[in-house]
Every structure is written in structure tokens, then in C-alpha cells.
Scaffold this active site. Structure first.
Site, short mmCIF file in Angstrom:
data_model
loop_
_atom_site.label_atom_id
_atom_site.label_comp_id
_atom_site.label_asym_id
_atom_site.label_seq_id
_atom_site.Cartn_x
_atom_site.Cartn_y
_atom_site.Cartn_z
N ARG A 1 -85.04 -9.96 6.58
CA ARG A 1 -83.93 -10.39 5.71
C ARG A 1 -83.30 -11.60 6.35
NH1 ARG A 1 -79.10 -7.11 2.77
NH2 ARG A 1 -80.90 -6.69 1.45
N HIS B 1 -85.17 -11.61 -4.07
CA HIS B 1 -84.98 -10.26 -3.51
C HIS B 1 -86.00 -9.32 -4.18
CE1 HIS B 1 -83.23 -6.99 -1.51
NE2 HIS B 1 -82.05 -6.90 -2.11
N GLN C 1 -85.87 -5.32 -4.14
CA GLN C 1 -84.81 -4.80 -5.02
C GLN C 1 -85.30 -4.67 -6.46
OE1 GLN C 1 -81.39 -4.00 -4.48
NE2 GLN C 1 -81.64 -3.24 -6.56
N ASP D 1 -74.62 -8.70 -10.41
CA ASP D 1 -74.68 -8.79 -8.94
C ASP D 1 -73.36 -9.45 -8.50
OD1 ASP D 1 -75.48 -8.97 -6.28
OD2 ASP D 1 -76.85 -10.66 -6.60
N CYS E 1 -77.35 -4.22 -8.17
CA CYS E 1 -78.16 -4.01 -6.97
C CYS E 1 -77.33 -3.42 -5.83
CB CYS E 1 -78.80 -5.32 -6.54
SG CYS E 1 -77.62 -6.64 -6.29
N ARG F 1 -84.73 2.44 -4.29
CA ARG F 1 -85.06 1.50 -3.21
C ARG F 1 -85.94 2.22 -2.17
NH1 ARG F 1 -82.32 -2.96 -2.03
NH2 ARG F 1 -84.30 -3.33 -0.96
N1 CP Z 1 -79.16 -4.11 -2.74
C1 CP Z 1 -79.31 -4.37 -1.43
O1 CP Z 1 -80.22 -5.08 -1.00
O2 CP Z 1 -78.41 -3.75 -0.65
P1 CP Z 1 -78.18 -4.07 0.90
O3 CP Z 1 -77.70 -5.52 0.99
O4 CP Z 1 -77.13 -3.11 1.35
O5 CP Z 1 -79.48 -3.90 1.62
N1 NVA Z 2 -77.07 -11.70 -4.19
C1 NVA Z 2 -76.67 -10.76 -3.17
C2 NVA Z 2 -77.57 -9.58 -3.18
C3 NVA Z 2 -77.18 -8.50 -2.22
C4 NVA Z 2 -78.16 -7.35 -2.22
C5 NVA Z 2 -76.66 -11.44 -1.82
O1 NVA Z 2 -77.57 -12.21 -1.53
O2 NVA Z 2 -75.72 -11.20 -1.05
#
Ligand code: CP
Ligand code: NVA
Length: 305
Positions: free
Chosen positions: A100, A127, A130, A222, A262, A290
């Protein structure tokens, strides 16, 4: 070697294969509890996470594998040593790496030098893990994605980009409502539109949340302030204020429409308490999926599916 970097790298058949595997893993977890016995996966997270970290960590454990978590300041990709050297090193110890990070290029670079699968656990661009869980959730609750009208309301961000990729590959009707300045990236939209002829998908972009939400089967939102965009908070709160998923907007959708997010949710910003805690919300079913999809991704990329 199968990496999992963005959904655009996969055909509809491949995505369906991972989704089917997710359903099987959810139904019969015991059957897979030794599938990755003796393996160890690494989780490199340069941003915070609740669901993604837990899904891959617990998922690995439930498949018989171990997991190592590297916190944001631990590896310092490209700073402490090159991304290439991190990939070359970790490939000698681990069986898969979940990353990530901010710049999507870092995921691509790591994959280029890793001899074990690299899984994108979120980048600024996409993502994908997700959205697999999201499609699984829609199909579980509402049925065939190709018969759905989904409305994504909010920021044209990484989640929106992966939704555009998924819908355009699988088929289905996706209406994206964003402020003009926060539309999804043009190259992602153009690539998605090109796929529509083959998949039967319909992709529409608008700056009207009500046009997108009208008669929708799925309302998805989101956060307005993604990780890394905190400095833009004041401006974003102002720009997005008419893009809130609230009861009034939801009333335009079909009566049986589901509400998705999400997560994490910034309650009172992109979604109201009333809606996220309401009858139509499926956000925690979505969160649970997930886990099952993470397990399927680990199995699929390992080739031990
Ligand atoms: N939806 C999601 O990716 O959650 P986190 O950022 O908590 O991993
Ligand atoms: N768009 C958000 C998604 C979090 C799961 C971010 O990147 O923070």
C-alpha cells in the site's frame, strides 16, 4: 508469475475466476486452511489501514501462511534502499508482497523486480482488492453486475478508478458523479469507455449526483479527503458539499437499492449517519468480503488455486 496490480490487467474471465474462488473460500474456509501452508507474505504499508491489512493478514493466517507487517516508516521504499533491491531481497524470503503506497509507479516498480507476486493494497491511482470485494457484495445481494445501475458519488479517486475498470471489463452500468475538478483521470475513463463495446458496459460521467442516483440499484461513495490529501481538506469540504449521500439523495434510487462505502467513513461528510446505519447500507458485508477476496487473491496469485 501473476501480480495483482490493477484490474485493467485482467480479463473478465480472470476476474470472474477470482470472484468464484472468493465465494468458495467464504463458503468452505476449512477446505483452504492449509492451502498456503509454510508460505509467508509481507505487508508493506506506507499509509494507514484497517481492513486491507486485516484482510490480508488474517487471510494469510486462515490459509495456513504466516504474515509479516512492515509499518509506514520501516522499509522506506526508494529512500533507505532502492525499490528494486527491496523486491530482490524480499523475493528471497517471502511468497507474496502486498504493498500500500502513494505513487502507483512504486507498485509497478516493485513488481518488476520481485520474483514473487506483488499485490496492490491501494495506490493513489487504484484500489483493485477493494473493488473485487465490492463486486462480490453486489452479486451476493443484488445479483448479476451486468444488470445493475450503480452510481458512484464523490471524488474521482483510486476507488472510482477501480470501479470504472471493473464495470467496463465485466459489463454493467456505472454513473459517476463528481465535481468537475475532481473527475476521474482521463486515461482511465477513456480506457474504460473503449472496453464498453466488448463488455456491454455503460459508463456515464456527470456533475449531478441526483442524475447519477436516479433509479440506481447501488449507491457507492468514498471519502472526500483521501489519504495524503489532508492539506486540501478545507477546499474539498466546500467543493464536495452537494455530493453527500444522504436520505434525500438515496430516495432517488430504487427502493431496494443498496448503499456501499469502501470505508473508513467520514460520517457527516460524504455520508450521513442515517444512511450508513440505515437498512439499505451493506458496508459491513462489503468489509467482510475484503477477507474472502483477499484470500482468493493470495490463492490465485500463488497459483495454488
Ligand atoms: N477500504 C479500505 O481499504 O480500508 P483500509 O484503508 O482500512 O484498509
Ligand atoms: N480513496 C481512499 C480509499 C480508502 C480505502 C483513500 O485513498 O484514502
Amino acid at each position: 508469475m501473476k501480480h495483482f496490480i490493477t484490474l485493467a490487467d485482467f480479463s473478465a474471465q480472470e476476474i470472474i475466476k477470482i470472484l468464484d474462488l472468493s465465494v468458495r473460500v467464504k463458503k468452505e474456509p476449512v477446505k483452504y486452511q492449509e492451502a498456503l501452508k509454510g508460505d509467508c507474505i509481507g505487508l508493506i504499508f506506507e499509509k494507514p489501514s484497517l481492513r486491507t491489512k486485516t484482510a490480508f493478514y488474517a487471510g494469510a493466517f486462515q490459509l495456513g501462511a504466516g504474515a509479516l507487517y512492515y509499518a509506514p516508516d520501516e522499509i522506506k521504499l526508494g529512500v533507505r534502499e532502492t525499490i528494486a533491491d527491496v523486491g530482490r531481497n524480499l523475493s528471497r524470503f517471502l511468497d507474496a508482497i502486498v504493498l500500500r503506497t502513494f505513487a502507483h509507479e512504486k507498485v509497478v516498480e516493485l513488481a518488476r523486480f520481485s520474483t514473487v507476486p506483488v499485490i496492490n493494497g491501494l495506490s493513489d491511482l487504484v484500489h483493485p482488492s477493494q473493488i473485487l470485494a465490492d463486486i462480490m457484495t453486489i452479486e451476493e445481494i443484488k445479483g448479476d453486475i451486468r444488470k445493475m445501475k450503480a452510481a458512484y458519488i464523490g471524488d474521482g479517486d483510486n476507488v472510482c478508478h477501480s470501479l470504472l475498470e471493473a464495470f467496463s471489463i465485466l459489463g454493467g452500468n456505472l454513473h459517476v458523479a463528481t465535481p468537475k475538478k475532481y473527475q476521474p483521470q482521463n486515461d482511465i475513463v477513456e480506457a474504460a469507455k473503449k472496453r464498453c463495446a466488448g463488455s456491454g458496459a455503460v459508463i456515464c460521467l456527470t456533475d449531478s449526483p441526483s442524475d447519477a442516483a436516479r433509479d440506481a440499484d447501488v449507491i457507492y461513495t468514498d471519502v472526500w479527503i483521501s489519504m495524503g490529501k489532508e492539506k486540501e481538506k478545507k477546499h474539498r469540504l466546500k467543493t464536495f458539499k452537494n455530493f453527500q449521500v444522504n436520505s434525500k439523495l438515496l430516495s432517488l434510487a430504487k427502493k431496494e437499492a443498496i448503499v456501499m462505502h469502501c470505508l473508513p467513513a467520514h460520517r457527516g461528510e460524504e455520508i450521513t449517519d442515517e444512511v450508513i446505519d440505515g437498512k439499505q447500507s451493506v458496508v459491513f458485508e462489503q468489509a467482510e468480503n475484503r477477507l474472502h477476496t483477499a484470500k482468493a487473491i493470495l490463492l490465485y496469485t500463488s497459483g495454488k488455486d
